[in-house]
Write a protein that holds these residues in place. Sequence first.
Motif, PDB file in Angstrom:
ATOM      1  N   UNK A  72       0.833  -1.148  -0.040  1.00 58.37           N
ATOM      2  CA  UNK A  72      -0.137   0.030   0.147  1.00 58.37           C
ATOM      3  C   UNK A  72       0.891   1.365  -0.096  1.00 58.37           C
ATOM      4  N   UNK A  73       2.029   1.285   0.717  1.00 54.49           N
ATOM      5  CA  UNK A  73       2.819   2.359   0.869  1.00 54.49           C
ATOM      6  C   UNK A  73       3.488   2.582  -0.388  1.00 54.49           C
ATOM      7  N   UNK A  74       4.014   1.463  -1.157  1.00 54.65           N
ATOM      8  CA  UNK A  74       4.525   1.513  -2.240  1.00 54.65           C
ATOM      9  C   UNK A  74       3.646   2.004  -3.320  1.00 54.65           C
ATOM     10  N   UNK A  96      -2.246   6.546   4.424  1.00 59.46           N
ATOM     11  CA  UNK A  96      -2.219   5.091   4.286  1.00 59.46           C
ATOM     12  C   UNK A  96      -3.243   4.533   5.559  1.00 59.46           C
ATOM     13  N   UNK A  97      -3.631   5.101   6.304  1.00 56.18           N
ATOM     14  CA  UNK A  97      -4.731   4.484   7.344  1.00 56.18           C
ATOM     15  C   UNK A  97      -6.159   4.479   6.684  1.00 56.18           C
ATOM     16  N   UNK A  98      -6.346   5.069   5.740  1.00 51.86           N
ATOM     17  CA  UNK A  98      -7.597   5.203   5.258  1.00 51.86           C
ATOM     18  C   UNK A  98      -7.822   4.083   4.239  1.00 51.86           C
ATOM     19  N   UNK A  99      -6.739   3.723   3.411  1.00 49.56           N
ATOM     20  CA  UNK A  99      -6.911   2.533   2.574  1.00 49.56           C
ATOM     21  C   UNK A  99      -6.752   1.272   3.379  1.00 49.56           C
ATOM     22  N   UNK A 104      -9.120  -3.507   5.029  1.00 48.78           N
ATOM     23  CA  UNK A 104      -9.438  -4.852   6.097  1.00 48.78           C
ATOM     24  C   UNK A 104     -10.927  -5.159   6.073  1.00 48.78           C
ATOM     25  N   UNK A 105     -11.781  -3.905   5.856  1.00 42.51           N
ATOM     26  CA  UNK A 105     -13.358  -4.501   5.656  1.00 42.51           C
ATOM     27  C   UNK A 105     -13.596  -5.128   4.331  1.00 42.51           C
ATOM     28  N   UNK A 150      -9.828   2.676  -6.836  1.00 36.99           N
ATOM     29  CA  UNK A 150     -10.898   2.629  -7.853  1.00 36.99           C
ATOM     30  C   UNK A 150     -12.131   2.716  -6.826  1.00 36.99           C
ATOM     31  N   UNK A 151     -12.358   1.975  -5.834  1.00 33.33           N
ATOM     32  CA  UNK A 151     -13.721   2.039  -5.128  1.00 33.33           C
ATOM     33  C   UNK A 151     -13.933   3.082  -4.276  1.00 33.33           C
ATOM     34  N   UNK A 152     -12.769   3.291  -3.502  1.00 31.73           N
ATOM     35  CA  UNK A 152     -12.658   4.276  -2.166  1.00 31.73           C
ATOM     36  C   UNK A 152     -12.201   5.472  -2.197  1.00 31.73           C
TER      37      UNK A 152
END
Length: 444
Positions: A72-74, A96-99, A104-105, A150-152
């Motif tokens: 995710x960071x990359x 990063x915490x948003x994604x 996780x959900x 793409x989704x969030x």
Amino acid sequence: MTGAISPDRIEQLAKAFDADPHARVMQNAVTKTAVDAVALDHRAAVAAERSMSHQLDDWSATNQKMSGRCWMFAGLNLLRVGAAEKLGVKEFEFSQSYLQFWDKLEKANFWLESILQTADRDVDDRTVAHLLGSPTEDGGQWTMFVALVQKHGLVPKSVMPETQSSSETRQLNRNLGDVLRQSARDLRAAAASGESADALRERKDGVLETVHRILAIHLGTPPTSFDWQWRDKDKGFHRDGTLTPQEFAQRYATLPLDDYVCLVHDPRPTSPVGRTFTVEHLGNVVGGPPVVYLNVDVATMKRIAADSIVGGEPVWFGCDAGKMHDRDGGVWDANLFDYDAVYGTTSDMTKVDRLLHGATAMNHAMLFSGVDVVDGVPRRWRVENSWGTDKADKGFWTMTDGWFDEHVFETACRVDALPAELRDAIATPPIVLPAWDPMGALAQ
């Protein structure tokens, strides 16, 4: 008993060790010093020159801390280059915490769907056991990153900053895993009792409500909109009004993620070059883009990556980061440590051997931000890691080209960078690999 180690054999082994002066010297060294410090080839470490003929990074490295969010960071590090340029700032980070929250959900939902799909199998079925072994991993793949964006959408780090649990995920993962495994037990029992598909999904929806609550407690609640304003590097003030995460991503994530494909180097005889592959039960977003790889030879992978960097764009990649690396010095070299000299062994496993015998798999993702090209051939690579700035060259590592050959498994590239025959191959139906195949490993 046949096959047991006898007392006589134990005595022989001890005598053989005592009679070997090299072994005794190594014992003296390794009992007082970490084996990597003893085995480090000083010449290889010194030879890993940090300067590159083509270097893109002019920003600070990030830090995933005690979490498995490297992929995710990359991905966000790749996107932040264009965002910082568009915003006119020197440093910028997406949250990063948003994604992480949405990953996780979505992963919980994806995993629960897999549990429902396999509910008619025994609990010790190999696929079911594989699923139960990892219900809530931090790790991911390139396509999983794309699916989330793409989704969030995306938000700036200032809008949803790090929390204790986003930076150190062990306790969150432990507790979430307990909830999900219990739900798997209950869903499987309900399916065995003959409950309808609608009733089972209603049960699943109740689990997702619990998962959402746990994630919000640990990570905070993701914003549905936010006010965005900032000062650029020349102290100019800008205001962009109220934006949703999807609107923010559309405006400031400047790379066309739909135009990218994931390449892998899988040299196993059963994995032909020029074919697409997928892995059962691999993904995070139900209904999102499926995880599909295009298998290429390593020379093609390197050429495309080098051309991208020379053209001004960093490259997302995945590798087995634990092999032959000096964490303090920030070097990856295929010959960095001479363990054979320490142990008196002969190591001759190839990349194929390691894949077939469980000795390697992709476990980390980073960003190529530079390459050293000599006479058209890359010899070293500059890597933006996400392990903070106190190691290597302020968080940027040096990788030799030989290490790339042996331990890099994946890259993401634009479709139009592929030769024509490989572009045609993307549209072919993928070969389906089992859930436990090493090509399904997550970077974490």
